[in-house]
Each structure stands twice: as structure tokens, then as C-alpha cells.
Write an enzyme that holds these catalytic residues in place. Structure first.
Site, short mmCIF file in Angstrom:
data_model
loop_
_atom_site.label_atom_id
_atom_site.label_comp_id
_atom_site.label_asym_id
_atom_site.label_seq_id
_atom_site.Cartn_x
_atom_site.Cartn_y
_atom_site.Cartn_z
N ASP A 62 18.59 6.56 21.06
CA ASP A 62 19.01 7.70 20.25
C ASP A 62 20.48 7.94 20.53
O ASP A 62 20.87 8.30 21.64
CB ASP A 62 18.17 8.92 20.65
CG ASP A 62 18.48 10.16 19.86
OD1 ASP A 62 19.58 10.25 19.27
OD2 ASP A 62 17.62 11.06 19.84
N SER A 142 30.07 9.14 4.59
CA SER A 142 29.43 9.36 3.29
C SER A 142 30.38 10.08 2.36
O SER A 142 31.21 10.87 2.81
CB SER A 142 28.17 10.20 3.49
OG SER A 142 27.68 10.70 2.27
N TYR A 155 24.87 18.93 5.82
CA TYR A 155 24.99 17.49 6.04
C TYR A 155 26.45 17.13 6.17
O TYR A 155 27.24 17.33 5.27
CB TYR A 155 24.36 16.71 4.88
CG TYR A 155 24.63 15.22 4.94
CD1 TYR A 155 24.29 14.47 6.05
CD2 TYR A 155 25.22 14.57 3.87
CE1 TYR A 155 24.53 13.11 6.09
CE2 TYR A 155 25.47 13.21 3.90
CZ TYR A 155 25.12 12.49 5.01
OH TYR A 155 25.36 11.14 5.06
N LYS A 159 31.08 12.27 9.14
CA LYS A 159 31.25 12.20 10.59
C LYS A 159 32.51 12.96 11.03
O LYS A 159 33.35 12.42 11.72
CB LYS A 159 31.31 10.76 11.07
CG LYS A 159 30.16 9.93 10.58
CD LYS A 159 29.37 9.41 11.71
CE LYS A 159 28.33 8.46 11.19
NZ LYS A 159 27.16 8.46 11.90
#
Length: 166
Positions: A62, A142, A155, A159
Site C-alpha cells: 500500500d 489526471s 478527488y 497528485k
């Protein structure tokens, strides 16, 4: 074979863009550490890369957890003898819903995976990159970072882009 002799970690490589990146890097000659929290998917991708003649190994983990990222970098160094490239691809979001319906736990998970993971990969890969005097980070983003979508307010697809309430 533009990446021949290079060793790369690709996070979130068990599906989607990460899988495509891992396959392409292997096709270009890189030895690839396939990383994902979805063990079956990650193992499948690594196995299929090897079956196609590439070099890949799977390392579960993770990216939002310091110990898992430390293990990921250590795995690359032990499995392939080095590390040249880290592709920060892993990302997550919440389901499409009004911004005030997103729980604090959902928000925290998005932030840990989409932002904190960049800090963690740098924390663990940079010391190695400094010792060898080279290394590359590629961070996948994105379009949501520059073109927000209704219902996906929190969202952070780029990043690190600003969050908007549009």
C-alpha cells in the site's frame, strides 16, 4: 529497447494505466517491479510480462504506508540489484457524490494514496538515487486536476493540484 538495463517500480500496476506502463517498460527492456494492493492482479501482470519475455516481479504493498513503501524500494534493490525509475501511478478516489457526503475516512484515504505516496516514494528512493547519482520519478496525473468533475470534488487526480468546489 530504450529502457534496457533500467530497473523501474510501477505503483498501481495491477490494472489500468499502471498495467499498461509496466508492460510498456518491460517491452522497452526495463526490469519492472509491479506494485499493487490487489495481489491477484499484480501477480497476473508480473506473470504475463515474464511469459511475454520481459523481466518483472510482483511486490504487494500500500503506497500510503511508510513501511510498505520502504519494503517496495528494498524489494527492487534486492530483486534486481538497483533502482532507476519510480512511476507514481497508484491513485484512488471516492464514488461520485455531493462533496459534503464524502466521509473523513474517504478523504484521508484519497490524500494518503494520491499525495502522501509521493512523499513516501521520495523518502525511500532518493537516498538510493543520491548514492548512484541518478534516478527518475514519473508521476501520473489526471485531467481532473485541471478540469474538475461534479460529484468528485475531493478527488485530487493531479497528485497535488488545488482542490476546487466547482
Amino acid at each position: 529497447m530504450r529502457l534496457e538495463g533500467k530497473i523501474a517500480i510501477v505503483t498501481g500496476a495491477g490494472s489500468g494505466f499502471g498495467e499498461g506502463i509496466a508492460r510498456r517498460f518491460a517491452g522497452e527492456g526495463a526490469r519492472v517491479v509491479v506494485n499493487d494492493i490487489a495481489v491477484a492482479n499484480g501477480e497476473r501482470v508480473a506473470r504475463e510480462i515474464v511469459a511475454a519475455g520481459g523481466a518483472a516481479k510482483f511486490c504487494a504493498g500500500d503506497v500510503s504506508k511508510d513501511a510498505d513503501v520502504a519494503q517496495l524500494v528494498a524489494f527492487a534493490l534486492a530483486a534486481f540489484g538497483g533502482l532507476d525509475i519510480v512511476v507514481n501511478n497508484a491513485g484512488t478516489t471516492h464514488r461520485n457524490q455531493p462533496m459534503l457526503d464524502v466521509t473523513e475516512d474517504e478523504f484521508d484515504r484519497i490524500y494518503r494514496v494520491n499525495v502522501k505516496s509521493l512523499f513516501l516514494t521520495a523518502r525511500h528512493a532518493v537516498p538510493h538515487f543520491r548514492r548512484q547519482r541518478h534516478g527518475v520519478f514519473i508521476t501520473i496525473a489526471s485531467t481532473a486536476g485541471v478540469r474538475p468533475r461534479p460529484g468528485l470534488t475531493w478527488y485530487n487526480g493531479s497528485k497535488g493540484a488545488a482542490i476546487t468546489t466547482s
